[in-house]
Design a protein around this motif. Structure first.
Motif, PDB file in Angstrom:
ATOM      1  N   ALA A 210       0.829  -1.210   0.000  1.00  0.00           N
ATOM      2  CA  ALA A 210       0.000   0.000   0.000  1.00  0.00           C
ATOM      3  C   ALA A 210       0.862   1.258   0.000  1.00  0.00           C
ATOM      4  CB  ALA A 210      -0.929   0.004   1.210  1.00  0.00           C
ATOM      5  N   ALA A 211       2.028   1.195   0.661  1.00  0.00           N
ATOM      6  CA  ALA A 211       2.917   2.357   0.689  1.00  0.00           C
ATOM      7  C   ALA A 211       3.452   2.677  -0.699  1.00  0.00           C
ATOM      8  CB  ALA A 211       4.077   2.097   1.645  1.00  0.00           C
ATOM      9  N   LEU A 212       3.705   1.658  -1.520  1.00  0.00           N
ATOM     10  CA  LEU A 212       4.205   1.880  -2.874  1.00  0.00           C
ATOM     11  C   LEU A 212       3.139   2.502  -3.766  1.00  0.00           C
ATOM     12  CD1 LEU A 212       6.646   1.512  -4.724  1.00  0.00           C
ATOM     13  CD2 LEU A 212       5.795  -0.754  -5.308  1.00  0.00           C
ATOM     14  N   GLY A 243      13.391   0.916  -8.902  1.00  0.00           N
ATOM     15  CA  GLY A 243      14.748   0.730  -9.396  1.00  0.00           C
ATOM     16  C   GLY A 243      15.802   0.898  -8.316  1.00  0.00           C
ATOM     17  N   ILE A 244      15.662   1.957  -7.498  1.00  0.00           N
ATOM     18  CA  ILE A 244      16.640   2.202  -6.430  1.00  0.00           C
ATOM     19  C   ILE A 244      16.608   1.080  -5.402  1.00  0.00           C
ATOM     20  CG2 ILE A 244      17.219   3.749  -4.517  1.00  0.00           C
ATOM     21  CD1 ILE A 244      16.212   6.055  -6.263  1.00  0.00           C
ATOM     22  N   GLY A 245      15.414   0.645  -5.016  1.00  0.00           N
ATOM     23  CA  GLY A 245      15.316  -0.449  -4.054  1.00  0.00           C
ATOM     24  C   GLY A 245      15.956  -1.725  -4.558  1.00  0.00           C
ATOM     25  N   GLY A 258      11.713  -5.312  -1.143  1.00  0.00           N
ATOM     26  CA  GLY A 258      10.465  -4.625  -0.856  1.00  0.00           C
ATOM     27  C   GLY A 258      10.605  -3.481   0.135  1.00  0.00           C
ATOM     28  N   PRO A 259      11.122  -3.742   1.342  1.00  0.00           N
ATOM     29  CA  PRO A 259      11.295  -2.643   2.290  1.00  0.00           C
ATOM     30  C   PRO A 259      12.204  -1.536   1.784  1.00  0.00           C
ATOM     31  CG  PRO A 259      11.402  -4.742   3.431  1.00  0.00           C
ATOM     32  CD  PRO A 259      11.359  -5.058   1.965  1.00  0.00           C
ATOM     33  N   LEU A 260      13.266  -1.893   1.038  1.00  0.00           N
ATOM     34  CA  LEU A 260      14.151  -0.864   0.497  1.00  0.00           C
ATOM     35  C   LEU A 260      13.440  -0.022  -0.560  1.00  0.00           C
ATOM     36  CD1 LEU A 260      17.511  -2.831   0.206  1.00  0.00           C
ATOM     37  CD2 LEU A 260      17.022  -0.908   1.727  1.00  0.00           C
ATOM     38  N   LEU A 263      11.367   2.377   1.384  1.00  0.00           N
ATOM     39  CA  LEU A 263      12.241   3.405   1.970  1.00  0.00           C
ATOM     40  C   LEU A 263      12.691   4.409   0.909  1.00  0.00           C
ATOM     41  CD1 LEU A 263      14.461   1.318   4.427  1.00  0.00           C
ATOM     42  CD2 LEU A 263      12.616   2.913   4.997  1.00  0.00           C
ATOM     43  N   ALA A 264      12.948   3.936  -0.300  1.00  0.00           N
ATOM     44  CA  ALA A 264      13.302   4.854  -1.383  1.00  0.00           C
ATOM     45  C   ALA A 264      12.132   5.783  -1.705  1.00  0.00           C
ATOM     46  CB  ALA A 264      13.705   4.050  -2.624  1.00  0.00           C
ATOM     47  N   ALA A 265      10.910   5.233  -1.719  1.00  0.00           N
ATOM     48  CA  ALA A 265       9.730   6.071  -1.934  1.00  0.00           C
ATOM     49  C   ALA A 265       9.562   7.089  -0.812  1.00  0.00           C
ATOM     50  CB  ALA A 265       8.486   5.194  -2.045  1.00  0.00           C
TER      51      ALA A 265
END
Length: 312
Positions: A210-212, A243-245, A258-260, A263-265
């Motif tokens: 949901a955060a993405l 891409g960054i994650g 996923g968590p990365l 965090l990038a978002a």
């Protein structure tokens, strides 16, 4: 840099990078309409509701196929959507409370099914719990292909029906007056949300998908007032997050993609809060200083005029 270049040349890394980038792009585009319609919690509800669908699909088929998981999670998401509508129509419970009830009950049911699978006589249940937090590195070629096709399809549908989605998001009454089937368009938007949530579970997980969807849309809102630009910026932010994650998780050992990605978002969201040209904290601070300076100059001008009048 040598390690990064070696990773970029890895075919498996290229597939995962492409799928996560497309996932972020499609999630950012869909998230704009959900955010504007004030249904940010709906993505979280559908994500948690998808878990029992994934478990039931595995129990019926006995295989860990992303396509079957998509079908099961999509069916569970649609049931959750109709459940929320039924609760709000047949009781005095408000929409947010209904979403909370559905979220908790479906997720609890999914955890029960997951426990039954892990302690049952299923030979290949290993790794099924990774859907809670995602495991992009575990995707195979067919999973990546399915995710890419679904993501591109979501973007194509949003592009095709952009005008209708825009009208329904801002003024459904006006859209109804023009003759548009508002209820059908709203159901289509909800279905696209379900698909976006389901397709992102493999990479990001039930808890974080949901955060993405919401974070890039909220970040894009700080940069523009026009929906067209907002959708583009949100898609770019989502793609950058994916891409960054992926790159950061590949550079380290045992770092979850996923968590990365989330965090990038979040990092892009913080940058938007600080440097957004219209609503950013820095822009607001500069506007306050400009207004204060203009007020001081106006007061100084009036004082000089009064002093000149007194001298005369």
């Amino acid at each position: 840099m040598e390690t990064l270049w070696r990773l970029i040349q890895d075919p498996n890394m290229q597939w995962i990078f492409l799928s996560c980038t497309l996932l972020g792009l499609s999630s950012g585009v869909i998230g704009c309409f959900s955010y504007l319609r004030k249904q940010s919690l709906m993505g979280d509800t559908l994500a948690h509701a998808a878990l029992p669908g994934i478990c039931i699909a595995f129990m019926l088929t006995g295989t860990k196929s992303l396509l079957f998981f998509l079908l099961g999670a999509g069916a569970a998401g649609l049931v959750a959507t109709f459940g929320i509508g039924w609760i709000t129509r047949n009781s005095r419970i408000k929409h947010d409370a209904a979403m909370g009830i559905v979220l908790s009950s479906f997720f609890g049911f999914g955890i029960v099914l997951l426990t039954i699978i892990q302690h049952g006589e299923y030979g290949n249940q290993s790794g099924l719990d990774k859907f809670l937090f995602g495991q992009a590195a575990a995707m195979v070629g067919s999973d990546v292909l399915t995710m890419s096709i679904v993501s591109l399809s979501l973007i194509a549908v949003c592009t095709l029906f952009f005008k209708q989605f825009k009208l329904v998001s801002f003024d459904p009454g006006f859209a109804r007056g023009l003759g548009y089937p508002v209820a059908l368009i709203e159901q289509l938007l909800m279905f696209l949300m379900v698909v976006a949530v389901v397709v992102g579970i493999q990479a990001v997980g039930v808890v974080l998908v949901a955060a993405l969807i919401i974070t890039p849309a909220v970040s894009a809102r700080y940069w523009t007032d026009k929906l067209g630009f907002m959708v583009v910026i949100s898609g770019v932010f989502g793609a950058l997050s994916g891409g960054i994650g992926t790159i950061i998780s590949s550079l380290g050992s045992n770092l979850p993609t996923g968590p990365l990605t989330v965090l990038a978002a979040t990092a892009l969201f913080l940058i938007s809060i600080l440097f957004g040209p219209r609503r950013g904290l820095l822009a607001k601070r500069m506007l306050r200083l400009k207004v204060a300076r203009s007020i001081d100059e106006e007061q100084g001008h009036k004082e000089r005029q009064l002093e000149g009048g007194a001298t005369l």
